[in-house]
Structure formats: C-alpha cells, structure tokens
Write a protein that holds these residues in place. Structure first.
Motif, PDB file in Angstrom:
ATOM      1  N   ARG A  16       0.857  -1.182   0.000  1.00  0.00           N
ATOM      2  CA  ARG A  16       0.000   0.000   0.000  1.00  0.00           C
ATOM      3  C   ARG A  16       0.894   1.233   0.000  1.00  0.00           C
ATOM      4  NH1 ARG A  16      -4.343   1.912   4.700  1.00  0.00           N
ATOM      5  NH2 ARG A  16      -4.786   3.959   3.779  1.00  0.00           N
ATOM      6  N   VAL A  17       0.704   2.097  -0.981  1.00  0.00           N
ATOM      7  CA  VAL A  17       1.517   3.300  -1.130  1.00  0.00           C
ATOM      8  C   VAL A  17       0.584   4.508  -1.114  1.00  0.00           C
ATOM      9  CG1 VAL A  17       3.198   4.534  -2.539  1.00  0.00           C
ATOM     10  CG2 VAL A  17       3.201   2.026  -2.496  1.00  0.00           C
ATOM     11  N   ASP A  18       0.716   5.345  -0.096  1.00  0.00           N
ATOM     12  CA  ASP A  18      -0.098   6.557   0.023  1.00  0.00           C
ATOM     13  C   ASP A  18       0.754   7.753  -0.392  1.00  0.00           C
ATOM     14  OD1 ASP A  18      -2.316   5.182   1.047  1.00  0.00           O
ATOM     15  OD2 ASP A  18      -1.501   5.266   3.078  1.00  0.00           O
ATOM     16  N   LEU A  19       0.250   8.533  -1.352  1.00  0.00           N
ATOM     17  CA  LEU A  19       0.975   9.683  -1.875  1.00  0.00           C
ATOM     18  C   LEU A  19       0.103  10.934  -1.766  1.00  0.00           C
ATOM     19  CD1 LEU A  19       2.376   8.098  -5.180  1.00  0.00           C
ATOM     20  CD2 LEU A  19       3.497   8.202  -2.946  1.00  0.00           C
ATOM     21  N   ALA A  20       0.680  12.014  -1.248  1.00  0.00           N
ATOM     22  CA  ALA A  20      -0.015  13.300  -1.183  1.00  0.00           C
ATOM     23  C   ALA A  20       0.875  14.364  -1.802  1.00  0.00           C
ATOM     24  CB  ALA A  20      -0.352  13.664   0.266  1.00  0.00           C
ATOM     25  N   VAL A  21       0.305  15.147  -2.704  1.00  0.00           N
ATOM     26  CA  VAL A  21       1.070  16.170  -3.419  1.00  0.00           C
ATOM     27  C   VAL A  21       1.066  17.466  -2.616  1.00  0.00           C
ATOM     28  CG1 VAL A  21       1.192  17.556  -5.520  1.00  0.00           C
ATOM     29  CG2 VAL A  21       0.521  15.146  -5.646  1.00  0.00           C
ATOM     30  N   GLY A  22       2.249  18.034  -2.449  1.00  0.00           N
ATOM     31  CA  GLY A  22       2.402  19.363  -1.884  1.00  0.00           C
ATOM     32  C   GLY A  22       3.212  20.189  -2.864  1.00  0.00           C
ATOM     33  N   ILE A  29       6.276   4.484  -9.451  1.00  0.00           N
ATOM     34  CA  ILE A  29       6.845   3.850 -10.631  1.00  0.00           C
ATOM     35  C   ILE A  29       6.575   2.346 -10.617  1.00  0.00           C
ATOM     36  CG2 ILE A  29       8.990   3.329 -11.874  1.00  0.00           C
ATOM     37  CD1 ILE A  29      10.069   5.997 -10.890  1.00  0.00           C
ATOM     38  N   SER A  30       6.841   1.692  -9.485  1.00  0.00           N
ATOM     39  CA  SER A  30       6.601   0.251  -9.388  1.00  0.00           C
ATOM     40  C   SER A  30       6.486  -0.133  -7.923  1.00  0.00           C
ATOM     41  CB  SER A  30       7.748  -0.534 -10.051  1.00  0.00           C
ATOM     42  OG  SER A  30       8.968  -0.329  -9.352  1.00  0.00           O
ATOM     43  N   ARG A  31       5.967  -1.346  -7.694  1.00  0.00           N
ATOM     44  CA  ARG A  31       5.856  -1.863  -6.323  1.00  0.00           C
ATOM     45  C   ARG A  31       5.635  -3.362  -6.364  1.00  0.00           C
ATOM     46  NH1 ARG A  31      -0.318  -0.102  -4.418  1.00  0.00           N
ATOM     47  NH2 ARG A  31      -1.216  -0.141  -6.509  1.00  0.00           N
ATOM     48  N   ASP A  32       5.984  -4.007  -5.252  1.00  0.00           N
ATOM     49  CA  ASP A  32       5.596  -5.393  -5.037  1.00  0.00           C
ATOM     50  C   ASP A  32       5.009  -5.467  -3.632  1.00  0.00           C
ATOM     51  OD1 ASP A  32       7.771  -5.461  -3.281  1.00  0.00           O
ATOM     52  OD2 ASP A  32       9.077  -6.477  -4.707  1.00  0.00           O
ATOM     53  N   SER A  34       6.291  -5.589  -0.705  1.00  0.00           N
ATOM     54  CA  SER A  34       6.964  -4.891   0.390  1.00  0.00           C
ATOM     55  C   SER A  34       7.870  -3.758  -0.085  1.00  0.00           C
ATOM     56  CB  SER A  34       7.804  -5.881   1.211  1.00  0.00           C
ATOM     57  OG  SER A  34       8.828  -6.456   0.410  1.00  0.00           O
ATOM     58  N   ARG A  35       7.865  -3.458  -1.361  1.00  0.00           N
ATOM     59  CA  ARG A  35       8.806  -2.485  -1.899  1.00  0.00           C
ATOM     60  C   ARG A  35       8.106  -1.541  -2.855  1.00  0.00           C
ATOM     61  NH1 ARG A  35      11.861  -2.342  -6.564  1.00  0.00           N
ATOM     62  NH2 ARG A  35      13.846  -1.193  -6.413  1.00  0.00           N
ATOM     63  N   ALA A  36       8.504  -0.244  -2.792  1.00  0.00           N
ATOM     64  CA  ALA A  36       7.952   0.749  -3.699  1.00  0.00           C
ATOM     65  C   ALA A  36       9.066   1.614  -4.257  1.00  0.00           C
ATOM     66  CB  ALA A  36       6.928   1.626  -2.981  1.00  0.00           C
ATOM     67  N   HIS A  37       8.943   1.957  -5.531  1.00  0.00           N
ATOM     68  CA  HIS A  37       9.868   2.843  -6.228  1.00  0.00           C
ATOM     69  C   HIS A  37       9.067   4.072  -6.621  1.00  0.00           C
ATOM     70  CE1 HIS A  37      12.850   3.372  -9.842  1.00  0.00           C
ATOM     71  NE2 HIS A  37      12.863   4.400  -9.016  1.00  0.00           N
ATOM     72  N   VAL A  38       9.455   5.242  -6.090  1.00  0.00           N
ATOM     73  CA  VAL A  38       8.685   6.472  -6.256  1.00  0.00           C
ATOM     74  C   VAL A  38       9.587   7.565  -6.812  1.00  0.00           C
ATOM     75  CG1 VAL A  38       7.374   8.278  -5.067  1.00  0.00           C
ATOM     76  CG2 VAL A  38       7.094   5.879  -4.391  1.00  0.00           C
ATOM     77  N   ALA A  39       9.091   8.287  -7.822  1.00  0.00           N
ATOM     78  CA  ALA A  39       9.802   9.446  -8.370  1.00  0.00           C
ATOM     79  C   ALA A  39       9.230  10.712  -7.745  1.00  0.00           C
ATOM     80  CB  ALA A  39       9.647   9.492  -9.884  1.00  0.00           C
ATOM     81  N   LEU A  40      10.099  11.706  -7.567  1.00  0.00           N
ATOM     82  CA  LEU A  40       9.718  12.936  -6.886  1.00  0.00           C
ATOM     83  C   LEU A  40      10.088  14.119  -7.769  1.00  0.00           C
ATOM     84  CD1 LEU A  40       8.478  13.540  -4.106  1.00  0.00           C
ATOM     85  CD2 LEU A  40      10.806  13.800  -3.223  1.00  0.00           C
ATOM     86  N   ALA A  41       9.085  14.945  -8.111  1.00  0.00           N
ATOM     87  CA  ALA A  41       9.319  16.107  -8.961  1.00  0.00           C
ATOM     88  C   ALA A  41       8.651  17.331  -8.351  1.00  0.00           C
ATOM     89  CB  ALA A  41       8.761  15.857 -10.364  1.00  0.00           C
ATOM     90  N   LEU A  65      11.628   1.569   0.506  1.00  0.00           N
ATOM     91  CA  LEU A  65      11.200   2.689  -0.329  1.00  0.00           C
ATOM     92  C   LEU A  65      12.413   3.237  -1.060  1.00  0.00           C
ATOM     93  CD1 LEU A  65       9.255   4.840  -1.373  1.00  0.00           C
ATOM     94  CD2 LEU A  65       9.697   6.146   0.728  1.00  0.00           C
ATOM     95  N   GLN A  66      12.363   3.185  -2.384  1.00  0.00           N
ATOM     96  CA  GLN A  66      13.413   3.752  -3.225  1.00  0.00           C
ATOM     97  C   GLN A  66      12.883   5.032  -3.845  1.00  0.00           C
ATOM     98  OE1 GLN A  66      14.626   1.312  -6.504  1.00  0.00           O
ATOM     99  NE2 GLN A  66      16.030   2.855  -7.335  1.00  0.00           N
ATOM    100  N   LEU A  67      13.520   6.154  -3.512  1.00  0.00           N
ATOM    101  CA  LEU A  67      13.122   7.457  -4.033  1.00  0.00           C
ATOM    102  C   LEU A  67      14.147   7.941  -5.040  1.00  0.00           C
ATOM    103  CD1 LEU A  67      11.963   9.636  -0.988  1.00  0.00           C
ATOM    104  CD2 LEU A  67      10.572   8.834  -2.891  1.00  0.00           C
TER     105      LEU A  67
END
Length: 239
Positions: A16-22, A29-32, A34-41, A65-67
């Motif tokens: 479960r990946v919760d994302l909030a934009v500020g 980008i991807s997940r399984d 126990s792992r998530a790959h997230v890009a930050l812009a 978590l890979q950022l």
C-alpha cells in the motif's frame, strides 16, 4: 503549508503506497508486496523567496522505499524572504529508505533553511545522498543553513549543521569549492574507503568537495551502499 507525503506499508499482492502532493509531486513507478519505487518532482516553480517545502516519509515495517528525483532543486533569489525545505522521515522496524537526490542549487541572492530528520526503528537502514551546490555556473551562490539529524532507538546517530554563504566563503568549510556531495549510510556498516567517516553507531559518511558535480566519485559509493541493506533482505536496490 501543504506537505508532500509518501507512506509505504506491506500488502498482498502489492504494498500500500499513500501519496499526497504538496510543493513536491510523488509518482509511483513500481511496487511489489513490500517495496515501492517512487519518483519525486516539483509540482511548480521552486524555491522562490518565502516558499516552504515539507516532505514527510513513512516506511513501514519490513518495507523498502526507493526514491529518485526528477530534476534537482534550485533556490532562487529571496529578495528578503527566506525559503525553507524540510524532510521528516521515519523508517519502521526492518525497513529501508534509499534516496538518491539530485543537486540542491542555491543561486545568488537565495536564502534557504534546509532541515533533514531521519528516525530509524530497530533494524532499520537508510542511504541518503545530498548534493549541495553554491550557485549556478558563474555564480558564487547565496546563503544556506543546512542541518541533518538522524536517530535510532539508542539515541542520536548523526547531528550536523552547516552554514554557507557564497558571498563570504569561510576557510575550513568549503573554501574555494562550491559543491558538497555527501552519501550517508545509517543502520549498517558499509565498506568504506580512505577519508570516509565511520560513525559510532552503525553507519558511515562519504564526502566530495569540488567545483563541479560531475567530478564526484560518489555515484559508485551510492550504488554500492544502496545495494547492501536491500540485499540483506533479498530485495534488489535498483530496478
């Protein structure tokens, strides 16, 4: 101030990946399980005078978590209105945070307070790369007050504070250099080279001082150190 939030918790079949934009916009980008790959812009132009950026990260128990940044950060002329950039991260039991951030550039006339706080639970690990740059090409750079705090269940692991001003460089700090590149490993003992700092608690710091970012040796260090905590959990540290 609207915070950017990234939280990862184990799930079946996917985490479960919760994302909030500020001020920053995270994108999955991807997940399984126990792992998530997230890009930050950046969600808009930043950092302008008076801007306040707050990033909150939560890595759940046993998660990775890979950022990665999409474009670095540029702090622009403040015109008397300082800006701030704040990271609050918590890594739960057995979790791992891997963040290879891109350069944070402080242009002429900028005035920035940057704070990073990492809290590690038992068995948690983190590898963080920070690249601070005074000025764009041909500039001397503005003012930057940067602090980094890391704690584990036994107490403080790392407490650092750095005051920089490109218009009045201080001997013994950056001197004539404009780039301070750093890789910080927390919660485990990576393989180190001559000149790296080994922390009292499990962890280490590798640093590079230079005039240009491309002269840094720390790409390799970041790759090697990022693989270690992930490999210990049979999870690859890269896609």
């Amino acid at each position: 101030m609207t915070s950017t939030r990234i939280a990862v918790r184990r799930g079946d079949p996917r985490a479960r990946v919760d994302l909030a934009v500020g001020a920053l916009a995270p994108r999955l980008i991807s997940r399984d399980e126990s792992r998530a790959h997230v890009a930050l812009a950046a969600a808009g132009m930043m950092l302008l005078g008076g801007d306040s950026v707050h990033l909150k990260i939560e890595v759940g128990e046993g998660c990775v978590l890979q950022l990665e940044d999409v474009g670095g950060t540029i702090a622009y002329r403040a015109d008397g209105h300082p800006s701030s950039w704040t990271l609050d991260a918590r890594v739960e039991v057995g979790g791992t945070l891997l963040w290879r951030s891109l350069p944070f550039v402080v242009t002429d006339g900028a005035d920035v307070v940057r704070r990073s706080t990492i809290v590690l639970a038992a068995g948690a690990t983190a590898v963080i790369r920070e690249t601070l740059v005074l000025g764009r090409h041909g500039e001397r750079g503005g003012r930057l007050a940067s602090s980094f705090t890391a704690r584990d269940p036994d107490g403080p692991v790392l407490l650092e504070h750095l005051d920089l001003d490109g218009s009045t460089p201080e001997p013994g700090v950056l001197g004539g250099h404009r780039v301070l590149d750093t890789v910080i490993a927390l919660g485990f003992r990576p393989l180190v080279s001559t000149g790296d700092l080994v922390l009292e608690h499990p962890g280490a710091i590798a640093r590079h001082l230079g005039t240009e970012t491309h002269t840094s040796r720390l790409d390799r260090v970041c790759d090697e150190w990022s693989a270690l905590p992930a490999l210990a959990r049979n999870v690859s540290g890269s896609e």
